[in-house]
Design a protein around this motif. Structure first.
Motif, mmCIF file in Angstrom:
data_model
loop_
_atom_site.group_PDB
_atom_site.id
_atom_site.type_symbol
_atom_site.label_atom_id
_atom_site.label_comp_id
_atom_site.label_asym_id
_atom_site.label_seq_id
_atom_site.Cartn_x
_atom_site.Cartn_y
_atom_site.Cartn_z
ATOM 1 N N GLY A 1 34.735 0.936 57.973
ATOM 2 C CA GLY A 1 34.540 0.809 56.532
ATOM 3 C C GLY A 1 33.346 1.619 56.066
ATOM 4 O O GLY A 1 32.341 1.709 56.764
ATOM 5 N N SER A 2 33.451 2.229 54.869
ATOM 6 C CA SER A 2 32.333 3.022 54.349
ATOM 7 C C SER A 2 31.896 2.613 52.949
ATOM 8 O O SER A 2 30.773 2.911 52.551
ATOM 9 C CB SER A 2 32.689 4.506 54.369
ATOM 10 O OG SER A 2 33.831 4.762 53.591
ATOM 11 N N VAL A 3 32.759 1.947 52.198
ATOM 12 C CA VAL A 3 32.438 1.514 50.838
ATOM 13 C C VAL A 3 33.051 0.139 50.623
ATOM 14 O O VAL A 3 34.156 -0.131 51.100
ATOM 15 C CB VAL A 3 33.011 2.494 49.780
ATOM 16 C CG1 VAL A 3 32.767 1.989 48.376
ATOM 17 C CG2 VAL A 3 32.433 3.887 49.950
ATOM 18 N N ASP B 1 37.882 -1.571 49.234
ATOM 19 C CA ASP B 1 37.134 -0.997 50.348
ATOM 20 C C ASP B 1 37.666 0.389 50.647
ATOM 21 O O ASP B 1 38.824 0.696 50.369
ATOM 22 C CB ASP B 1 37.296 -1.849 51.611
ATOM 23 C CG ASP B 1 36.588 -3.180 51.506
ATOM 24 O OD1 ASP B 1 35.351 -3.162 51.378
ATOM 25 O OD2 ASP B 1 37.252 -4.218 51.561
ATOM 26 N N VAL B 2 36.829 1.217 51.250
ATOM 27 C CA VAL B 2 37.272 2.497 51.785
ATOM 28 C C VAL B 2 37.137 2.414 53.296
ATOM 29 O O VAL B 2 36.079 2.024 53.813
ATOM 30 C CB VAL B 2 36.449 3.674 51.220
ATOM 31 C CG1 VAL B 2 36.849 4.987 51.886
ATOM 32 C CG2 VAL B 2 36.616 3.763 49.708
ATOM 33 N N PHE B 3 38.220 2.737 53.988
ATOM 34 C CA PHE B 3 38.253 2.736 55.450
ATOM 35 C C PHE B 3 38.568 4.135 55.954
ATOM 36 O O PHE B 3 39.209 4.933 55.262
ATOM 37 C CB PHE B 3 39.326 1.758 55.957
ATOM 38 C CG PHE B 3 38.887 0.336 55.971
ATOM 39 C CD1 PHE B 3 38.220 -0.197 57.065
ATOM 40 C CD2 PHE B 3 39.131 -0.484 54.884
ATOM 41 C CE1 PHE B 3 37.795 -1.514 57.061
ATOM 42 C CE2 PHE B 3 38.721 -1.800 54.880
ATOM 43 C CZ PHE B 3 38.049 -2.315 55.982
ATOM 44 N N ASP B 4 38.171 4.400 57.194
ATOM 45 C CA ASP B 4 38.455 5.686 57.835
ATOM 46 C C ASP B 4 39.955 5.924 57.970
ATOM 47 O O ASP B 4 40.400 7.068 57.975
ATOM 48 C CB ASP B 4 37.815 5.766 59.221
ATOM 49 C CG ASP B 4 36.297 5.758 59.152
ATOM 50 O OD1 ASP B 4 35.733 6.089 58.093
ATOM 51 O OD2 ASP B 4 35.672 5.415 60.172
ATOM 52 N N SER B 5 40.721 4.848 58.123
ATOM 53 C CA SER B 5 42.173 4.973 58.278
ATOM 54 C C SER B 5 42.834 3.668 57.853
ATOM 55 O O SER B 5 42.187 2.615 57.803
ATOM 56 C CB SER B 5 42.545 5.271 59.736
ATOM 57 O OG SER B 5 42.259 4.152 60.547
ATOM 58 N N ARG C 1 39.047 11.781 46.571
ATOM 59 C CA ARG C 1 37.646 12.103 46.336
ATOM 60 C C ARG C 1 36.877 10.801 46.177
ATOM 61 O O ARG C 1 37.360 9.875 45.549
ATOM 62 C CB ARG C 1 37.510 12.945 45.077
ATOM 63 C CG ARG C 1 36.105 13.383 44.781
ATOM 64 C CD ARG C 1 36.075 14.327 43.598
ATOM 65 N NE ARG C 1 34.731 14.832 43.413
ATOM 66 C CZ ARG C 1 34.231 15.137 42.227
ATOM 67 N NH1 ARG C 1 34.958 15.048 41.150
ATOM 68 N NH2 ARG C 1 32.993 15.591 42.126
ATOM 69 N N CYS C 2 35.668 10.779 46.714
ATOM 70 C CA CYS C 2 34.789 9.626 46.558
ATOM 71 C C CYS C 2 33.399 10.128 46.226
ATOM 72 O O CYS C 2 32.801 10.864 47.014
ATOM 73 C CB CYS C 2 34.768 8.795 47.850
ATOM 74 S SG CYS C 2 33.686 7.355 47.757
ATOM 75 N N VAL C 3 32.904 9.771 45.067
ATOM 76 C CA VAL C 3 31.576 10.181 44.618
ATOM 77 C C VAL C 3 30.777 8.920 44.368
ATOM 78 O O VAL C 3 31.259 7.999 43.714
ATOM 79 C CB VAL C 3 31.660 11.027 43.313
ATOM 80 C CG1 VAL C 3 30.268 11.394 42.825
ATOM 81 C CG2 VAL C 3 32.517 12.262 43.534
ATOM 82 N N THR C 4 29.587 8.853 44.911
ATOM 83 C CA THR C 4 28.738 7.692 44.671
ATOM 84 C C THR C 4 27.418 8.141 44.053
ATOM 85 O O THR C 4 27.031 9.300 44.154
ATOM 86 C CB THR C 4 28.461 6.933 45.970
ATOM 87 O OG1 THR C 4 27.759 7.793 46.879
ATOM 88 C CG2 THR C 4 29.743 6.438 46.598
ATOM 89 N N GLY C 5 26.763 7.195 43.431
ATOM 90 C CA GLY C 5 25.469 7.475 42.804
ATOM 91 C C GLY C 5 24.611 6.240 42.936
ATOM 92 O O GLY C 5 24.609 5.585 43.966
ATOM 93 N N VAL C 6 23.951 5.890 41.879
ATOM 94 C CA VAL C 6 23.100 4.710 41.862
ATOM 95 C C VAL C 6 23.986 3.474 41.912
ATOM 96 O O VAL C 6 24.940 3.358 41.134
ATOM 97 C CB VAL C 6 22.220 4.695 40.607
ATOM 98 C CG1 VAL C 6 21.363 3.454 40.566
ATOM 99 C CG2 VAL C 6 21.361 5.945 40.559
#
Length: 93
Positions: free
Chosen positions: A30-32, A47-51, A86-91
């Motif tokens: 998991g990354s997000v 959630d965002v997962f690698d696969s 696409r995944c963009v993150t900020g504050v």
């Protein structure tokens, strides 16, 4: 390829989420992680997962048992997956 996993639980609540999430960090793969009230009630988790395999493993081996232990009633909520373009993150919010 990374995937988005969404669980939209019409019977979920912040209380159940807090019990399930207590002491947890991002799962393997998991990354997000995002969580909050769903637009029509209940509770939504994204959630965002690698696969997709990593996401399904998390649901089967970690989330489902944690939901039962937290006292969640009824069948597990449906899980949706789709590819990340696409995944963009900020504050953080």
């Amino acid at each position: 390829m990374s995937v988005i996993m969404m669980i939209d639980n019409p019977h979920g609540s912040q209380e159940i989420y807090e019990r399930v999430a207590a002491g947890r960090t991002l799962p393997i793969g998991g990354s997000v992680h995002l969580a909050g009230p769903g637009p029509h009630g209940g509770w939504r988790v994204i959630d965002v997962f690698d696969s997709e395999e990593e996401g399904r493993r998390f649901v089967r081996d970690e989330l489902a048992p944690a939901l039962r232990a937290a006292g969640a009633q009824g069948p597990p909520p449906p899980v949706e997956f789709w590819p990340v373009y696409r995944c963009v993150t900020g504050v953080p919010a």
